[in-house]
Design a protein around this motif. Structure first.
Motif, short mmCIF file in Angstrom:
data_model
loop_
_atom_site.label_atom_id
_atom_site.label_comp_id
_atom_site.label_asym_id
_atom_site.label_seq_id
_atom_site.Cartn_x
_atom_site.Cartn_y
_atom_site.Cartn_z
N ASP A 27 -17.30 -25.19 6.23
CA ASP A 27 -16.32 -23.99 6.37
C ASP A 27 -17.15 -23.08 6.84
O ASP A 27 -18.28 -22.91 6.95
CB ASP A 27 -15.55 -23.80 5.18
CG ASP A 27 -16.55 -23.16 4.06
OD1 ASP A 27 -17.53 -23.54 3.88
OD2 ASP A 27 -15.79 -21.94 3.53
N CYS A 61 -11.39 -15.57 2.46
CA CYS A 61 -12.63 -16.15 1.76
C CYS A 61 -12.66 -16.55 0.24
O CYS A 61 -12.82 -17.57 -0.12
CB CYS A 61 -14.01 -15.40 2.39
SG CYS A 61 -14.11 -15.22 3.90
N MET A 64 -10.38 -19.21 -0.38
CA MET A 64 -10.85 -20.51 0.18
C MET A 64 -11.88 -20.89 -0.80
O MET A 64 -11.80 -22.36 -1.17
CB MET A 64 -11.72 -20.21 1.62
CG MET A 64 -10.82 -19.81 2.74
SD MET A 64 -11.75 -19.47 3.99
CE MET A 64 -12.80 -20.53 4.30
N HIS A 65 -12.82 -20.10 -1.23
CA HIS A 65 -13.80 -20.67 -1.86
C HIS A 65 -13.36 -20.83 -3.46
O HIS A 65 -14.12 -21.96 -4.49
CB HIS A 65 -15.14 -19.83 -1.95
CG HIS A 65 -16.00 -20.15 -0.65
ND1 HIS A 65 -17.14 -19.30 -0.10
CD2 HIS A 65 -15.61 -21.12 0.19
CE1 HIS A 65 -17.36 -19.79 0.97
NE2 HIS A 65 -16.62 -21.00 1.11
N ASN A 72 -10.63 -22.57 -3.97
CA ASN A 72 -10.22 -23.77 -3.78
C ASN A 72 -11.07 -25.01 -3.51
O ASN A 72 -11.14 -26.03 -3.86
CB ASN A 72 -9.22 -23.89 -2.55
CG ASN A 72 -7.91 -23.07 -2.93
OD1 ASN A 72 -7.54 -23.31 -3.93
ND2 ASN A 72 -7.13 -22.87 -2.02
N SER A 114 -21.27 -24.40 3.68
CA SER A 114 -20.77 -23.05 4.09
C SER A 114 -21.39 -22.41 4.91
O SER A 114 -22.51 -21.96 4.59
CB SER A 114 -20.18 -22.23 2.80
OG SER A 114 -19.24 -23.06 2.15
N GLY A 138 -9.41 -20.35 8.07
CA GLY A 138 -9.79 -20.71 6.81
C GLY A 138 -9.92 -22.46 6.65
O GLY A 138 -9.61 -23.00 5.48
N TRP A 139 -10.14 -23.07 7.91
CA TRP A 139 -10.32 -24.76 7.82
C TRP A 139 -11.35 -25.11 7.16
O TRP A 139 -12.49 -24.47 7.23
CB TRP A 139 -10.22 -25.15 9.29
CG TRP A 139 -9.17 -24.72 9.93
CD1 TRP A 139 -8.86 -24.08 11.27
CD2 TRP A 139 -7.73 -25.19 9.84
NE1 TRP A 139 -7.57 -23.69 11.64
CE2 TRP A 139 -6.95 -24.54 10.79
CE3 TRP A 139 -6.97 -26.08 8.80
CZ2 TRP A 139 -5.29 -24.78 11.01
CZ3 TRP A 139 -5.55 -26.26 8.94
CH2 TRP A 139 -4.96 -25.57 10.10
N PHE A 140 -10.97 -26.16 6.21
CA PHE A 140 -12.30 -27.21 5.74
C PHE A 140 -12.25 -28.24 6.64
O PHE A 140 -11.26 -28.93 6.77
CB PHE A 140 -11.87 -27.33 4.23
CG PHE A 140 -11.84 -26.27 3.26
CD1 PHE A 140 -12.46 -24.99 3.47
CD2 PHE A 140 -11.35 -26.56 2.03
CE1 PHE A 140 -12.52 -24.07 2.54
CE2 PHE A 140 -11.43 -25.53 0.96
CZ PHE A 140 -11.93 -24.17 1.44
N ASP A 193 -6.07 -26.72 5.53
CA ASP A 193 -6.08 -25.13 5.49
C ASP A 193 -6.93 -24.95 4.03
O ASP A 193 -6.22 -25.13 2.75
CB ASP A 193 -4.87 -24.68 5.48
CG ASP A 193 -4.49 -23.36 5.52
OD1 ASP A 193 -5.30 -22.61 5.01
OD2 ASP A 193 -3.47 -22.82 5.61
N GLY A 194 -7.81 -24.34 4.17
CA GLY A 194 -8.60 -23.93 2.67
C GLY A 194 -7.88 -22.77 1.92
O GLY A 194 -8.38 -22.81 0.74
N THR A 195 -6.84 -22.37 2.48
CA THR A 195 -6.27 -21.26 1.46
C THR A 195 -5.15 -21.84 0.76
O THR A 195 -4.49 -21.38 0.06
CB THR A 195 -5.74 -20.07 2.35
OG1 THR A 195 -4.71 -20.39 3.26
CG2 THR A 195 -6.79 -19.48 3.25
#
Length: 214
Positions: free
Chosen positions: A77, A87, A90-91, A93, A111, A174-176, A190-192
């Motif tokens: 990411d 962010c 995201m983190h 998650n 990351s 915010g993609w993983f 979607d990391g969110t």
């Protein structure tokens, strides 16, 4: 960035359909058919887009390259430590991913900071410690602007940019991105969103099983 959003959305739909129906993840990104000769016969093989060689500095001021992820699937990411928008979500998650696969030698997390000026190794170290990260399974890395931004947009298909008009000075998606042991893209999430990260965890288990079957 809008083009990348549309492209990734299409990949997400494809990945969801494939993992639900076949229990095998698709290979994403560009691909090129090539002819080769096998036992005197001409056959068509496919060369897939892969993550190229890289070299960055991590939170411990150590060099991290693609070799650190040999024999591993990993999730990548893009973020920055002073980010006040997506962010932190995201983190939080990504911590679920970290805890799920903690100490699994076949899994890594990578990351990349997009703040090449402010995010020194010591800043990354403090950030990792606040998250409770230990060991080398989750790497927080920095590089030059060109090296990180090009890798993001060309290879991971994630849009990142400096933007003085943005609240924190940067904009990014915010993609993983899930990468397999052969450095191929196997999923985008979607990391969110909790449900997307839950799907990522499921797909990581599917991907590990795929390699166990080989």
């Amino acid at each position: 960035m809008r083009i990348n959003c549309l492209f990734i959305s299409c990949l997400l739909t494809l990945a969801a359909c494939s993992s639900d129906t076949e229990k095998r993840l698709p290979i994403l990104g560009e691909r090129e058919p090539v002819e080769k000769t096998v036992d005197g016969k001409t056959v068509v093989d496919t060369i897939y887009q892969t993550i190229p060689a890289f070299s960055f500095i991590n939170q411990d001021s150590s060099v991290v390259t693609e070799k650190n992820f040999e024999g591993r699937i990993f999730v990548a990411d893009f973020f920055f430590t002073s980010c006040t928008s997506i962010c932190p979500i995201m983190h939080r998650n990504m911590l679920k991913v970290y805890e799920k696969f903690k100490d699994n030698k076949e899994v890594g997390i990578l990351s990349h900071t997009i703040d090449f000026k402010y995010d020194t190794p010591s800043k990354l170290k403090s950030y990792a410690e606040k998250l409770g990260i230990t060991g080398d399974q989750w790497q927080f890395v920095k590089g030059t602007k060109d090296s990180v931004y090009t890798l993001a947009e060309k290879n991971y298909l994630v849009a990142v940019a400096e933007d003085k008009a943005a609240p924190d000075g940067f904009v990014h998606q915010g993609w993983f991105i899930l990468v397999d042991k052969d450095k191929r893209l196997r999923g985008a999430y979607d990391g969110t969103k909790k449900e997307a990260v839950d799907q990522l965890i499921t797909d990581m288990e599917i991907l590990l099983e795929e390699y166990d079957e080989k």
